[in-house]
Scaffold this active site. Structure first.
Site, PDB file in Angstrom:
ATOM      1  N   CYS A 125       0.867  -1.176   0.000  1.00  0.00           N
ATOM      2  CA  CYS A 125       0.000   0.000   0.000  1.00  0.00           C
ATOM      3  C   CYS A 125       0.902   1.223   0.000  1.00  0.00           C
ATOM      4  O   CYS A 125       1.629   1.470   0.972  1.00  0.00           O
ATOM      5  CB  CYS A 125      -0.915   0.006   1.216  1.00  0.00           C
ATOM      6  SG  CYS A 125      -2.010   1.441   1.282  1.00  0.00           S
ATOM      7  N   CYS A 156      -5.110   6.065  -3.762  1.00  0.00           N
ATOM      8  CA  CYS A 156      -4.443   4.757  -3.722  1.00  0.00           C
ATOM      9  C   CYS A 156      -3.026   4.988  -4.213  1.00  0.00           C
ATOM     10  O   CYS A 156      -2.820   5.308  -5.393  1.00  0.00           O
ATOM     11  CB  CYS A 156      -5.177   3.752  -4.598  1.00  0.00           C
ATOM     12  SG  CYS A 156      -4.302   2.172  -4.794  1.00  0.00           S
TER      13      CYS A 156
END
Length: 288
Positions: free
Chosen positions: A83, A226
């Protein structure tokens, strides 16, 4: 019923529950994580970051060069490889909690399920070297609510899988309904994050490419940002633009702006992601 301490943090609106478990003694079931990340009945977040030493986890055996391991879990409790926003928030927590010292210009190695990632502290936040990237040659079609016909998608792997779809105009991007999961044909074995992008006009200004992006994350839904998706989107547009495309990109997401750099290394091209990381509040919560 036991309680755990937590901190809430975010990177350009992509938010996380951070739990310190340095010796790896805490076991959290998928349904417990889903309850904690629920935005109506829990704390609310796009995912959870467990702060743990690499030596305390079986997965940490793959990253022996990193003292700390980012155990990242999606909002549904499923494990994720990487991530890009989360790792910046993770390092911010390590610094602010006194677990590490990291001055501007210094770097730290962090273990992830996608391998060891190097994170550097900058004047405005943190930059993570996501490592090598791969363009997928699979011909993919993506159907999304609000887009009248299926569009081709470009697969990009930056430690986790992404499919990037180009749209024709900002109005098309704004009109997307990402409360409904896009349909991907063929669907990758472990799913993928789906990014929708439009170029700015002009695409390149002062040597920097500029695009807008929205994303549907697997196991989460639409998020304000993101990090790995931002990197994948810049790489896809650069791939489409050809040899004259720049190596530096500015990517606007609903939660803010992130930077992407592509640099050559001995083992190939690396993609680097930069942006802010914010810790919001801390507290304790009961585990169901």
């Amino acid at each position: 019923m036991s309680t755990i301490a937590f901190t809430k943090g975010h990177g350009t609106g992509n938010d996380f529950i951070i739990v310190a478990d340095v010796d790896g003694g805490l076991t959290l079931r998928d349904e417990q994580i889903a309850a904690l990340t629920d935005r109506r009945f829990g704390i609310g977040a796009d995912g959870m970051l467990r702060v743990v030493r690499s030596a305390a986890l079986p997965e940490g055996a793959q990253t022996p060069d990193a003292v700390w391991f980012m155990d990242y879990r999606n909002a549904d409790g499923s494990a994720a490889q990487m991530c890009g926003n989360g790792i910046r928030v993770y390092v911010k927590y390590l610094v602010e909690s006194g677990l590490i010292e990291l001055a501007v210009g210094e770097s730290v190695a962090i273990g992830t399920r996608a391998g060891t990632k190097t994170v550097s502290r900058t004047e405005t936040g943190f930059e993570v070297d996501l490592g090598l990237w791969v363009a997928d040659t699979t011909e993919t079609l993506v159907r999304a609510k609000g887009v009248p016909v299926a569009r081709p998608g470009q697969g990009i792997d930056v430690g986790n899988p992404h499919i990037v779809v180009a749209l024709s105009a900002g109005s098309e991007l704004d009109g997307l309904d990402l409360t409904v999961q896009p349909l991907v044909e063929p669907l990758p074995p472990y799913g993928a994050n789906i990014e929708f992008v439009v170029p700015d006009d002009p695409l390149v200004h002062a040597g920097v490419g500029s695009i807008r992006m929205r994303v549907f994350e697997r196991g989460v839904g639409e998020t304000l940002s993101c990090g790995t998706g931002v990197a994948a989107s810049a790489l896809a547009v650069r791939h489409w633009a050809g040899r004259s495309a720049p190596e530096q990109w500015r990517v606007e997401v609903p939660g803010g702006v992130l930077g992407v750099r592509i640099v050559g290394a001995a083992d190939g091209e690396h993609v680097l992601l930069s942006g802010p990381a914010t810790l919001v509040f801390s507290g304790e919560v009961a585990l169901a």
